[in-house]
Write a protein that holds these residues in place. Sequence first.
Motif, PDB file in Angstrom:
ATOM      1  N   SER A  77       0.822  -1.218   0.000  1.00  0.00           N
ATOM      2  CA  SER A  77       0.000   0.000   0.000  1.00  0.00           C
ATOM      3  C   SER A  77       0.852   1.262   0.000  1.00  0.00           C
ATOM      4  CB  SER A  77      -0.931   0.012   1.221  1.00  0.00           C
ATOM      5  OG  SER A  77      -1.867  -1.039   1.128  1.00  0.00           O
ATOM      6  N   THR A  78       2.003   1.206   0.635  1.00  0.00           N
ATOM      7  CA  THR A  78       2.887   2.373   0.613  1.00  0.00           C
ATOM      8  C   THR A  78       3.535   2.526  -0.762  1.00  0.00           C
ATOM      9  OG1 THR A  78       3.236   2.221   2.980  1.00  0.00           O
ATOM     10  CG2 THR A  78       4.871   3.468   1.758  1.00  0.00           C
ATOM     11  N   ALA A  81       1.890   4.666  -3.457  1.00  0.00           N
ATOM     12  CA  ALA A  81       2.212   6.095  -3.498  1.00  0.00           C
ATOM     13  C   ALA A  81       3.680   6.351  -3.851  1.00  0.00           C
ATOM     14  CB  ALA A  81       1.894   6.729  -2.138  1.00  0.00           C
ATOM     15  N   VAL A  82       4.564   5.525  -3.312  1.00  0.00           N
ATOM     16  CA  VAL A  82       6.001   5.774  -3.467  1.00  0.00           C
ATOM     17  C   VAL A  82       6.444   5.550  -4.920  1.00  0.00           C
ATOM     18  CG1 VAL A  82       8.279   4.930  -2.769  1.00  0.00           C
ATOM     19  CG2 VAL A  82       6.522   5.371  -1.035  1.00  0.00           C
ATOM     20  N   MET A  85       5.561   8.632  -6.838  1.00  0.00           N
ATOM     21  CA  MET A  85       6.376   9.733  -6.316  1.00  0.00           C
ATOM     22  C   MET A  85       7.770   9.700  -6.940  1.00  0.00           C
ATOM     23  SD  MET A  85       5.132   9.646  -2.322  1.00  0.00           S
ATOM     24  CE  MET A  85       6.357  10.762  -1.620  1.00  0.00           C
ATOM     25  N   LYS A 105      -6.892   0.814  -5.811  1.00  0.00           N
ATOM     26  CA  LYS A 105      -6.208   1.558  -4.742  1.00  0.00           C
ATOM     27  C   LYS A 105      -4.890   2.132  -5.253  1.00  0.00           C
ATOM     28  CE  LYS A 105      -8.033  -0.109  -0.393  1.00  0.00           C
ATOM     29  NZ  LYS A 105      -7.764  -0.443   1.003  1.00  0.00           N
ATOM     30  N   GLU A 109      -4.077   6.219  -5.408  1.00  0.00           N
ATOM     31  CA  GLU A 109      -2.933   6.866  -4.766  1.00  0.00           C
ATOM     32  C   GLU A 109      -2.070   7.591  -5.800  1.00  0.00           C
ATOM     33  OE1 GLU A 109      -3.605   7.256  -1.784  1.00  0.00           O
ATOM     34  OE2 GLU A 109      -2.273   6.040  -0.539  1.00  0.00           O
ATOM     35  N   THR A 112      -3.144  11.078  -6.785  1.00  0.00           N
ATOM     36  CA  THR A 112      -2.822  12.206  -5.903  1.00  0.00           C
ATOM     37  C   THR A 112      -1.418  12.725  -6.187  1.00  0.00           C
ATOM     38  OG1 THR A 112      -1.835  10.907  -4.106  1.00  0.00           O
ATOM     39  CG2 THR A 112      -4.221  11.187  -4.046  1.00  0.00           C
ATOM     40  N   VAL A 113      -0.649  11.959  -6.944  1.00  0.00           N
ATOM     41  CA  VAL A 113       0.755  12.314  -7.198  1.00  0.00           C
ATOM     42  C   VAL A 113       0.946  12.902  -8.596  1.00  0.00           C
ATOM     43  CG1 VAL A 113       3.096  11.360  -7.415  1.00  0.00           C
ATOM     44  CG2 VAL A 113       1.580  10.535  -5.599  1.00  0.00           C
ATOM     45  N   ILE A 221      11.882  14.719  -3.643  1.00  0.00           N
ATOM     46  CA  ILE A 221      10.947  14.194  -2.645  1.00  0.00           C
ATOM     47  C   ILE A 221      11.753  13.821  -1.386  1.00  0.00           C
ATOM     48  CG2 ILE A 221       9.304  13.383  -4.383  1.00  0.00           C
ATOM     49  CD1 ILE A 221      10.441  10.531  -3.989  1.00  0.00           C
ATOM     50  N   PHE A 225      11.666   8.364   0.872  1.00  0.00           N
ATOM     51  CA  PHE A 225      10.810   7.802  -0.174  1.00  0.00           C
ATOM     52  C   PHE A 225      11.533   7.602  -1.501  1.00  0.00           C
ATOM     53  CE2 PHE A 225       7.438  10.067   2.443  1.00  0.00           C
ATOM     54  CZ  PHE A 225       7.105   8.917   3.142  1.00  0.00           C
TER      55      PHE A 225
ATOM     56  N   THR B 112      12.229  19.372   2.323  1.00  0.00           N
ATOM     57  CA  THR B 112      11.798  18.948   0.981  1.00  0.00           C
ATOM     58  C   THR B 112      10.288  19.107   0.830  1.00  0.00           C
ATOM     59  OG1 THR B 112      11.371  16.616   1.539  1.00  0.00           O
ATOM     60  CG2 THR B 112      13.619  17.183   0.926  1.00  0.00           C
ATOM     61  N   ASP B 220      -4.717  16.407   0.302  1.00  0.00           N
ATOM     62  CA  ASP B 220      -4.315  16.229  -1.102  1.00  0.00           C
ATOM     63  C   ASP B 220      -3.043  15.385  -1.241  1.00  0.00           C
ATOM     64  OD1 ASP B 220      -2.700  18.099   0.098  1.00  0.00           O
ATOM     65  OD2 ASP B 220      -2.626  19.450  -1.629  1.00  0.00           O
ATOM     66  N   PRO B 222      -1.155  11.410  -0.698  1.00  0.00           N
ATOM     67  CA  PRO B 222      -1.634  10.027  -0.748  1.00  0.00           C
ATOM     68  C   PRO B 222      -2.289   9.614   0.576  1.00  0.00           C
ATOM     69  CG  PRO B 222       0.512  10.169  -1.803  1.00  0.00           C
ATOM     70  CD  PRO B 222       0.242  11.530  -1.197  1.00  0.00           C
ATOM     71  N   LYS B 223      -3.343   8.850   0.459  1.00  0.00           N
ATOM     72  CA  LYS B 223      -4.101   8.413   1.640  1.00  0.00           C
ATOM     73  C   LYS B 223      -3.229   7.721   2.671  1.00  0.00           C
ATOM     74  CE  LYS B 223      -8.853   7.570   0.267  1.00  0.00           C
ATOM     75  NZ  LYS B 223      -9.775   6.540  -0.242  1.00  0.00           N
ATOM     76  N   ILE B 224      -2.309   6.916   2.194  1.00  0.00           N
ATOM     77  CA  ILE B 224      -1.488   6.118   3.104  1.00  0.00           C
ATOM     78  C   ILE B 224      -0.658   7.012   4.034  1.00  0.00           C
ATOM     79  CG2 ILE B 224       0.541   5.885   1.565  1.00  0.00           C
ATOM     80  CD1 ILE B 224      -0.840   2.925   3.522  1.00  0.00           C
ATOM     81  N   PHE B 225      -0.427   8.271   3.620  1.00  0.00           N
ATOM     82  CA  PHE B 225       0.377   9.177   4.449  1.00  0.00           C
ATOM     83  C   PHE B 225      -0.468  10.141   5.283  1.00  0.00           C
ATOM     84  CE2 PHE B 225       3.521   8.431   0.847  1.00  0.00           C
ATOM     85  CZ  PHE B 225       4.184   7.427   1.543  1.00  0.00           C
ATOM     86  N   HIS B 238      -4.305  -0.652   6.234  1.00  0.00           N
ATOM     87  CA  HIS B 238      -3.625  -1.732   5.520  1.00  0.00           C
ATOM     88  C   HIS B 238      -3.072  -2.696   6.565  1.00  0.00           C
ATOM     89  CE1 HIS B 238       0.678   0.159   5.566  1.00  0.00           C
ATOM     90  NE2 HIS B 238      -0.046   0.664   6.512  1.00  0.00           N
TER      91      HIS B 238
END
Lengths: 361, 361
Positions: A77-78, A81-82, A85, A105, A109, A112-113, A221, A225, B112, B220, B222-225, B238
């Motif tokens: 799940s991380t 997003a990563v 990113m 999912k 995510e 949003t990036v 970033i 990450f 950052t 705004d 990612p949800k996971i963060f 998760h």
Amino acid sequence: MPRVMNFNAGPAALPSDVLELAQQELLDYQGTGMSIMEHSHRGKAYSAVHDDAVSLVREVLKVSDDYEVLFLQGGASTQFAVLPMNLLKAGQSADYIMTGSWSKKAFGEAKTVGTVRSACSTEVDKKFVRVPKQRELDLDPKAAYCHFTTNNTIAGTQFDAFPDSGQVPLVADMSSDILWRPTDVSKFGMIYAGAQKNIGPSGLALVIIRKDLVEAGREDIPKIFQYRTHASNNSLYHTPPTFAIYMLRNVLARLKKNGGLGAVEKHNRAKGKLLYDAIEARPDFYRCPVEEGSRSLMNVVFNLNTPELEASFIEKAQAAGMVGLKGHRSVGGVRASIYNGASIEWLEALASFMNDFHKDA
Amino acid sequence: MPRVMNFNAGPAALPSDVLELAQQELLDYQGTGMSIMEHSHRGKAYSAVHDDAVSLVREVLKVSDDYEVLFLQGGASTQFAVLPMNLLKAGQSADYIMTGSWSKKAFGEAKTVGTVRSACSTEVDKKFVRVPKQRELDLDPKAAYCHFTTNNTIAGTQFDAFPDSGQVPLVADMSSDILWRPTDVSKFGMIYAGAQKNIGPSGLALVIIRKDLVEAGREDIPKIFQYRTHASNNSLYHTPPTFAIYMLRNVLARLKKNGGLGAVEKHNRAKGKLLYDAIEARPDFYRCPVEEGSRSLMNVVFNLNTPELEASFIEKAQAAGMVGLKGHRSVGGVRASIYNGASIEWLEALASFMNDFHKDA
């Protein structure tokens, strides 16, 4: 209590001998007078485990030197997003192949990036009963990457042949079927997987990523990450989840000793056959909603004629020592998760139970 | 091999009885026929452990209902980024009190993400030998938050009284001294800590955060963060690191049974006194570089007259069953990390060894 037959979707069953080794060593790892959990992640004892774990991933999956092997936290799940990113830059777009909840999912995510598009969806009436064929994919040849989920735990579907994304890096969430058979890693830009199905306990994600993608990743970033941070520090930039990596090491060492991924595949195909055969032997009683050719050998989903009958099936199976057979709360039905940790004997017992349950019903 | 005296800086010593319980239950958690690692994170057995862990954090630290208790992955290093991603918005600035390497890393990651400023630094000649006094702090009354590190593992310093940031939410990285004594949580906007010193194995971060800050966080990213994601899902959005949370639960249950944080503080103060007294009894031979009033009761750092003597000290201590005494590679010297898991007997043994080593030198 004897060990039960554990059909949980994840966290899932671990091999008993791997747990027994962990138990033996829990207070004194190899004569050091300390648990592996108490060792410094920079000390000699843990370093050997860590390096061994990386080597075993490379050896078992035949990962070439063009790839980094990373141990990260936060599960798949991380990575949803990563991944964008790092690899989805301004002006770029990424393709997502939609085959279930997890693809959605990952897509959500990434949105949003940066910019993402669906290259295909097999959703019909809120259900996913198959994975797409190559000809159905509407691929962007300029995409930053093309993402898909190799196995869908909720829908019970699995890709047999992988999508061909041409020059676009193919990225696979293999959380629920990594290590189930030999895999040609060179076809992928990146593979990632939460550990809690085929690898070890939860709290660890395995990432295998091509070095050029690591290099090309964004540098603006947070460091934690950036894949390059972990690549250049052998996944020791910060304290790793040492116990989970120790377990991964032991799972892989056992897998290698037992014949490697070729043997694992044979075992898994035999397990799957037992279960699908049991379903198809009584087509008026058990039904698998998944199209042939898309059926998962990791998560076998099926229905009985009424929700009441399904509830009774699950309850009686539990009484017979088979746990975790309830389908995902979003779709109901029955689900047997038969990852690498599930033995052929469990499948024989389940198939036999299905026969008896049918007779008694 | 008998258990050694483990002075590692983290991952660190865990109480033997907590490890023994984990060992007993490793293949069969409370008669369920499965390891706690193999239980579904949504099943009855693990849910009870999870809820018990949250309750114990609340009870032991007297956390009011104004706060969320979250179990996250990625350690404190991930919070260095996730904190500003949530709470540092465009047009805002955050204050950082700089007392060592970890403050610097937290500051670097936040940079950052948004605008940050140093509200104070005690660095002189690349060394941090003290924490600042309140009057030294140049605080921005409009800051989004004010961040500091309660205990500095490398420098061997620790805040006794916490900074007063007025109306600005105070955020503390308590990775290396959470649970060392009773703490007034209501003074903080957020407390976070990697587990691997005083809480349990690595791979888990505890976050205690005021509900209004959770609500005010950015939506705004990612949800996971987003903290709200984990708050609204009781840290089950998760798959959590279930084994690490099980260990946290057992560490806290033991701590409560043994008299709670009042008893822990008494124990830790006695341990620290033994060690600092041993240093000061031979001022020509042992020197603590840290100013009085800033000396840590978790990481006691000291020097001998030459690096050779230090190396000999560390080697002979190891031969006497005391491991992990080497100072951090960035500063050298000797460091004894004496977290909650270190017993008073270990400190008596170390003090006695220091006496003998001095005599023999």
